[in-house]
Design a protein around this motif. Structure first.
Motif, PDB file in Angstrom:
ATOM      1  N   UNK A 157       0.855  -1.178   0.000  1.00 18.75           N
ATOM      2  CA  UNK A 157       0.000   0.000   0.000  1.00 18.75           C
ATOM      3  C   UNK A 157       0.891   1.228   0.000  1.00 18.75           C
ATOM      4  N   UNK A 158       0.563   2.203  -0.859  1.00 15.00           N
ATOM      5  CA  UNK A 158       1.282   3.470  -0.860  1.00 15.00           C
ATOM      6  C   UNK A 158       0.284   4.599  -0.672  1.00 15.00           C
ATOM      7  N   UNK A 159       0.761   5.716  -0.130  1.00 16.36           N
ATOM      8  CA  UNK A 159      -0.137   6.843   0.115  1.00 16.36           C
ATOM      9  C   UNK A 159       0.671   8.127   0.216  1.00 16.36           C
ATOM     10  N   UNK A 160      -0.047   9.224   0.125  1.00 14.88           N
ATOM     11  CA  UNK A 160       0.584  10.523   0.301  1.00 14.88           C
ATOM     12  C   UNK A 160      -0.442  11.543   0.720  1.00 14.88           C
ATOM     13  N   UNK A 161      -0.107  12.366   1.739  1.00 17.44           N
ATOM     14  CA  UNK A 161      -1.041  13.390   2.167  1.00 17.44           C
ATOM     15  C   UNK A 161      -0.814  13.876   3.580  1.00 17.44           C
ATOM     16  N   UNK A 162      -1.912  14.200   4.231  1.00 19.83           N
ATOM     17  CA  UNK A 162      -1.950  14.902   5.515  1.00 19.83           C
ATOM     18  C   UNK A 162      -2.563  13.965   6.548  1.00 19.83           C
ATOM     19  N   UNK A 202      -7.389  18.354  -8.361  1.00 17.61           N
ATOM     20  CA  UNK A 202      -6.317  17.358  -8.289  1.00 17.61           C
ATOM     21  C   UNK A 202      -6.763  16.085  -7.571  1.00 17.61           C
ATOM     22  N   UNK A 203      -7.659  16.200  -6.581  1.00 16.19           N
ATOM     23  CA  UNK A 203      -8.164  14.980  -5.934  1.00 16.19           C
ATOM     24  C   UNK A 203      -9.066  14.209  -6.898  1.00 16.19           C
ATOM     25  N   UNK A 204      -9.862  14.926  -7.688  1.00 13.17           N
ATOM     26  CA  UNK A 204     -10.691  14.261  -8.693  1.00 13.17           C
ATOM     27  C   UNK A 204      -9.819  13.562  -9.724  1.00 13.17           C
ATOM     28  N   UNK A 251       1.453  16.533  -6.353  1.00 13.99           N
ATOM     29  CA  UNK A 251       0.661  17.774  -6.330  1.00 13.99           C
ATOM     30  C   UNK A 251      -0.210  17.911  -5.081  1.00 13.99           C
ATOM     31  N   UNK A 252      -0.784  16.805  -4.608  1.00 15.58           N
ATOM     32  CA  UNK A 252      -1.584  16.848  -3.380  1.00 15.58           C
ATOM     33  C   UNK A 252      -0.706  17.204  -2.189  1.00 15.58           C
ATOM     34  N   UNK A 253       0.430  16.542  -2.086  1.00 13.07           N
ATOM     35  CA  UNK A 253       1.338  16.809  -0.959  1.00 13.07           C
ATOM     36  C   UNK A 253       1.837  18.246  -1.011  1.00 13.07           C
TER      37      UNK A 253
END
Length: 216
Positions: A99-104, A131-133, A199-201
Motif C-alpha cells: 500500500x502506498x499513500x501521500x497526504x496529511x 487534483x483529488x478528482x 501535487x496533493x502533498x
C-alpha cells in the motif's frame, strides 16, 4: 545490497501474525521479520531517498495504552517520508500486499483550521478539488478521518463540502501480493505512485503546513 523485492516470507510472516498476534509468535519468527520485512523495507527506502527524501520506519509494536485492542504487534510494516510534520509519503507491506499513500495525516487543531480555510477559498479550494478528482480518475482512493456531518461554520450545500468534512486527507493505492512484489519492480511502482501524490502533498505543505501548536 540493493532492493530486490519483498520475499514470500514477508507475507507469510504477517499471515501468521494476524492469526496469532502474540509475543510468543513474534519472538519465534523475529528472524523472518528482520530478514524478510525490515531489511527489504530499509533497502527500498534507501533507494527512494535520493528523489523523495529519507524515510522513517515505524516500530512493529502497537501503543495499546488507550486502546481496547491489546494486540501487541502491528500487522504491517510502514515507512513515512515526513516532508512537514504529519504531511508526507507512505509505503506499507502486509499480508494483503503493498500500500502506498501521500497526504496529511495529523489532526492538530491549527492544521485542520488552515486546511478548511484553504478548501473554502475558491482560489485554493478549486485546485484541490481538481487534483483529488484527477487522482480518483486514475484509480487512487481518498482516505482520512471525516466528519459525518458538516463542519461548524459551513453549509451542506458548499461546493466542496465532502473535502471540508476531512480532518485528515491522503490518497492511496493498494496492490495485491502478485509475483512482481518479489522483484525490484516494487521500486518503480512506489516511485510512480509517490510522484502522482506530489501535487496533493505540495498543496498540503503550502496551505496546511506543520502544526504551530506547542507539543505537550
Amino acid at each position: 545490497m540493493g532492493f530486490s523485492g519483498f520475499p514470500d516470507e514477508a507475507f507469510l510472516f504477517y499471515e501468521g501474525l494476524e492469526a496469532d498476534n502474540s509475543k510468543t509468535y513474534f519472538t519465534r519468527h523475529k528472524h523472518l521479520y528482520e530478514e524478510a520485512v525490515r531489511e527489504p523495507m530499509l533497502a527500498l527506502t534507501d533507494e527512494l531517498a535520493p528523489e523523495f527524501g529519507p524515510a522513517q520506519l515505524f516500530r512493529p509494536y502497537r501503543d495499546v495504552r488507550f486502546s481496547k485492542d491489546k494486540s501487541p504487534y502491528k500487522t504491517h510494516q510502514g515507512a513515512f517520508v515526513d516532508l512537514q510534520p504529519g504531511i508526507g509519503l507512505y509505503v506499507e507491506v502486509s499480508a494483503a500486499g503493498l500500500f502506498t499513500a501521500g497526504g496529511f495525516y495529523t489532526q492538530a487543531a491549527d492544521q485542520v483550521a488552515r486546511y478548511r480555510a484553504a478548501v473554502d477559498e475558491d482560489l485554493s479550494g478549486k485546485p484541490l478539488e481538481s487534483l483529488t478528482a484527477g487522482l480518483v480518475a486514475q484509480g487512487y482512493a481518498l482516505y482520512g478521518e471525516r466528519l459525518k456531518t458538516k463542519p461548524r461554520g459551513f453549509t451542506e450545500d458548499h461546493p466542496r463540502i465532502e473535502l471540508l468534512r476531512h480532518k485528515s486527507l491522503y490518497a492511496g493505492m493498494s496492490f495485491e501480493p502478485e509475483p512482481w512484489v518479489h522483484t525490484a519492480e516494487v521500486l518503480a511502482r512506489v516511485s510512480h505512485t509517490w510522484r502522482a501524490y506530489g501535487p496533493l502533498v505540495d498543496w498540503l505543505c503550502t496551505h496546511v503546513r506543520g502544526s504551530e501548536l506547542p507539543r505537550r
